[in-house]
Structure formats: structure tokens, C-alpha cells
Write a protein that holds these residues in place. Structure first.
Motif, PDB file in Angstrom:
ATOM      1  N   ILE A   1       9.956   3.801   4.502  1.00 26.50           N
ATOM      2  CA  ILE A   1       8.521   4.345   4.013  1.00 26.50           C
ATOM      3  C   ILE A   1       7.794   2.855   3.817  1.00 26.50           C
ATOM      4  N   LEU A   2       8.302   2.210   3.282  1.00 23.99           N
ATOM      5  CA  LEU A   2       7.413   0.902   3.167  1.00 23.99           C
ATOM      6  C   LEU A   2       7.199   0.284   4.422  1.00 23.99           C
ATOM      7  N   ASN A   3       8.298   0.094   5.227  1.00 25.20           N
ATOM      8  CA  ASN A   3       7.869  -0.387   6.487  1.00 25.20           C
ATOM      9  C   ASN A   3       6.987   0.537   7.222  1.00 25.20           C
ATOM     10  N   ALA A   4       6.943   1.859   7.322  1.00 26.96           N
ATOM     11  CA  ALA A   4       6.043   2.417   8.149  1.00 26.96           C
ATOM     12  C   ALA A   4       4.795   2.349   7.515  1.00 26.96           C
ATOM     13  N   LEU A   5       4.539   2.099   6.253  1.00 26.86           N
ATOM     14  CA  LEU A   5       3.157   2.063   5.779  1.00 26.86           C
ATOM     15  C   LEU A   5       2.619   0.606   6.230  1.00 26.86           C
ATOM     16  N   VAL A   6       3.407  -0.397   6.061  1.00 21.39           N
ATOM     17  CA  VAL A   6       2.988  -1.772   6.458  1.00 21.39           C
ATOM     18  C   VAL A   6       2.604  -1.628   8.042  1.00 21.39           C
ATOM     19  N   ASP A   7       3.315  -1.125   8.892  1.00 21.10           N
ATOM     20  CA  ASP A   7       3.110  -0.972  10.299  1.00 21.10           C
ATOM     21  C   ASP A   7       1.890  -0.006  10.661  1.00 21.10           C
ATOM     22  N   SER A   8       1.514   0.718   9.872  1.00 22.95           N
ATOM     23  CA  SER A   8       0.277   1.751  10.132  1.00 22.95           C
ATOM     24  C   SER A   8      -1.013   1.223   9.446  1.00 22.95           C
ATOM     25  N   GLN A   9      -0.623   0.703   8.165  1.00 25.30           N
ATOM     26  CA  GLN A   9      -1.835   0.313   7.374  1.00 25.30           C
ATOM     27  C   GLN A   9      -2.331  -0.951   7.904  1.00 25.30           C
ATOM     28  N   LEU A  10      -1.686  -1.966   8.361  1.00 28.50           N
ATOM     29  CA  LEU A  10      -1.892  -3.403   8.684  1.00 28.50           C
ATOM     30  C   LEU A  10      -2.962  -3.289   9.651  1.00 28.50           C
ATOM     31  N   PRO A  11      -2.730  -2.735  10.893  1.00 22.53           N
ATOM     32  CA  PRO A  11      -3.833  -2.530  11.790  1.00 22.53           C
ATOM     33  C   PRO A  11      -5.044  -2.173  11.740  1.00 22.53           C
ATOM     34  N   ARG A  12      -4.982  -1.098  10.701  1.00 26.64           N
ATOM     35  CA  ARG A  12      -6.355  -0.577  10.216  1.00 26.64           C
ATOM     36  C   ARG A  12      -7.132  -1.424   9.348  1.00 26.64           C
ATOM     37  N   LEU A  13      -6.268  -2.001   8.429  1.00 27.73           N
ATOM     38  CA  LEU A  13      -6.834  -2.884   7.682  1.00 27.73           C
ATOM     39  C   LEU A  13      -7.848  -3.959   8.372  1.00 27.73           C
ATOM     40  N   LEU A  14      -7.051  -4.651   9.355  1.00 21.26           N
ATOM     41  CA  LEU A  14      -7.662  -5.557  10.053  1.00 21.26           C
ATOM     42  C   LEU A  14      -8.799  -5.083  10.753  1.00 21.26           C
ATOM     43  N   GLU A  15      -8.666  -4.077  11.103  1.00 23.70           N
ATOM     44  CA  GLU A  15     -10.000  -3.289  11.998  1.00 23.70           C
ATOM     45  C   GLU A  15     -11.004  -3.045  11.231  1.00 23.70           C
ATOM     46  N   ASN A  16     -10.963  -2.793  10.059  1.00 23.73           N
ATOM     47  CA  ASN A  16     -11.947  -2.411   8.685  1.00 23.73           C
ATOM     48  C   ASN A  16     -12.695  -3.729   8.391  1.00 23.73           C
ATOM     49  N   PHE A  17     -11.782  -4.676   8.415  1.00 26.79           N
ATOM     50  CA  PHE A  17     -12.254  -6.072   8.093  1.00 26.79           C
ATOM     51  C   PHE A  17     -13.139  -6.533   9.158  1.00 26.79           C
ATOM     52  N   LYS A  18     -12.695  -6.173  10.581  1.00 30.12           N
ATOM     53  CA  LYS A  18     -13.423  -6.901  11.636  1.00 30.12           C
ATOM     54  C   LYS A  18     -14.868  -6.050  11.657  1.00 30.12           C
ATOM     55  N   LYS A  19     -14.801  -4.630  11.425  1.00 26.06           N
ATOM     56  CA  LYS A  19     -16.160  -3.960  11.395  1.00 26.06           C
ATOM     57  C   LYS A  19     -17.168  -4.489  10.511  1.00 26.06           C
ATOM     58  N   ARG A  20     -16.637  -4.699   9.255  1.00 26.35           N
ATOM     59  CA  ARG A  20     -17.330  -5.247   8.294  1.00 26.35           C
ATOM     60  C   ARG A  20     -17.967  -6.532   8.352  1.00 26.35           C
ATOM     61  N   ILE A  21     -17.014  -7.534   8.899  1.00 26.22           N
ATOM     62  CA  ILE A  21     -17.661  -8.876   9.060  1.00 26.22           C
ATOM     63  C   ILE A  21     -18.656  -8.926  10.224  1.00 26.22           C
ATOM     64  N   GLU A  22     -18.376  -8.248  11.212  1.00 29.47           N
ATOM     65  CA  GLU A  22     -19.113  -8.347  12.453  1.00 29.47           C
ATOM     66  C   GLU A  22     -20.719  -7.440  12.379  1.00 29.47           C
ATOM     67  N   SER A  23     -20.417  -6.579  11.347  1.00 26.70           N
ATOM     68  CA  SER A  23     -21.751  -5.644  11.175  1.00 26.70           C
ATOM     69  C   SER A  23     -22.433  -6.716  10.189  1.00 26.70           C
ATOM     70  N   MET A  24     -22.016  -7.709   9.586  1.00 25.14           N
ATOM     71  CA  MET A  24     -22.974  -8.523   8.459  1.00 25.14           C
ATOM     72  C   MET A  24     -23.464  -9.654   9.082  1.00 25.14           C
ATOM     73  N   LYS A  25     -23.620  -9.968  10.562  1.00 17.03           N
ATOM     74  CA  LYS A  25     -23.923 -11.315  10.778  1.00 17.03           C
ATOM     75  C   LYS A  25     -25.670 -11.482  10.652  1.00 17.03           C
TER      76      LYS A  25
END
Length: 142
Positions: free
Chosen positions: A118-142
Motif C-alpha cells: 500500500i505504501l509503495n502504491a501510494l508513493v508511485d501514484s501520489q508523487l507524480p500528482r504532487l509534482l504536477e500540482n507544484f508545477k501548475k502552482r509555480i508556473e501560474s505565479m510568474k
């Protein structure tokens, strides 16, 4: 200790990326799994951050952040539910042309009641989403 590391390129300078990454209290605005954040014990470039996050269920944990502006944010575990340890961080590198290569790493140790699959599945699914959410936030704040 199960862990993961992923890199992403942000179309923003390092300083802007660092600003968003180190603005912990705003995480609930763009990270849907983060319910609440509370910071305490700020001393220079160090601060304790208490998270309330929904990952399968709502859990609470506290980490100690150490910031090295503008290139690094690292954390170590203080305490929390279901976890025995949680450490990791961000490393930011100038990618040229106003871009930043960001590498996010995390290592988590959980109690015996949480299956590693369960932990490995969470890391594999959550991590890409987390990075994409940071990307959207950072790039929208230029």
C-alpha cells in the motif's frame, strides 16, 4: 525504508520555485490531499511544519524543515500517526533560460499495521500528482 525520487522541470526561475515550495501554509490551496498546515518554532531557516493530510485516511504528522535558499529544502521527522520516520527534500538546479530542474526525494518508514504494498502504491501514484500540482502552482505565479 521505502523511498522514491523524481525530477521535474519548472518553467520558472529557482527563486520563484523556492518561494512556492517554502510557503508551507499555502499548500492546502493547491495540494488537495493537504487539509491543514501549521508552522511553529521558526528560527532563521528552520521551522517545524505540522501536516494534516488525507492519504487513504486523514493522518497528522510533523516534520522539521531546513531551508537553504534558493536551492534546497530538506525535512526530518518529528512525530506522527502510522509513521516511524519521514525524511526527504527538494533540490533545485538552474536549468537555464528561466527554468529550474527540481528533484523531490522522500523516504518513509511506517508502522507494522501498514502493508508495504500500500505504501509503495501510494508513493508511485501520489508523487507524480504532487509534482504536477507544484508545477501548475509555480508556473501560474510568474
Amino acid at each position: 525504508m521505502p523511498g522514491a525520487s523524481r525530477s521535474i522541470v519548472f518553467n520558472a526561475p529557482m527563486e520563484k520555485c523556492f518561494e512556492v515550495i517554502s510557503d508551507y501554509e499555502r499548500y492546502p490551496e493547491f495540494l488537495p490531499e493537504v487539509r491543514k498546515i501549521r508552522t511553529s518554532n521558526r528560527k532563521g531557516n528552520e521551522v517545524d511544519v505540522q501536516y494534516e493530510a488525507e492519504v487513504v485516511k486523514v493522518i497528522k504528522y510533523t516534520v522539521h524543515m531546513r531551508e537553504e535558499k534558493p536551492s534546497r529544502v530538506a525535512w526530518t521527522f518529528i512525530d506522527g500517526e502510522f509513521m516511524k520516520d519521514n525524511r526527504g527534500g527538494w533540490v533545485l538546479e538552474d536549468g537555464g533560460n528561466g527554468t529550474t530542474k527540481a528533484t523531490y526525494s522522500i523516504e518513509v518508514t511506517v508502522g507494522p499495521l501498514v502493508p508495504k504494498t500500500i505504501l509503495n502504491a501510494l508513493v508511485d501514484s501520489q508523487l507524480p500528482r504532487l509534482l504536477e500540482n507544484f508545477k501548475k502552482r509555480i508556473e501560474s505565479m510568474k
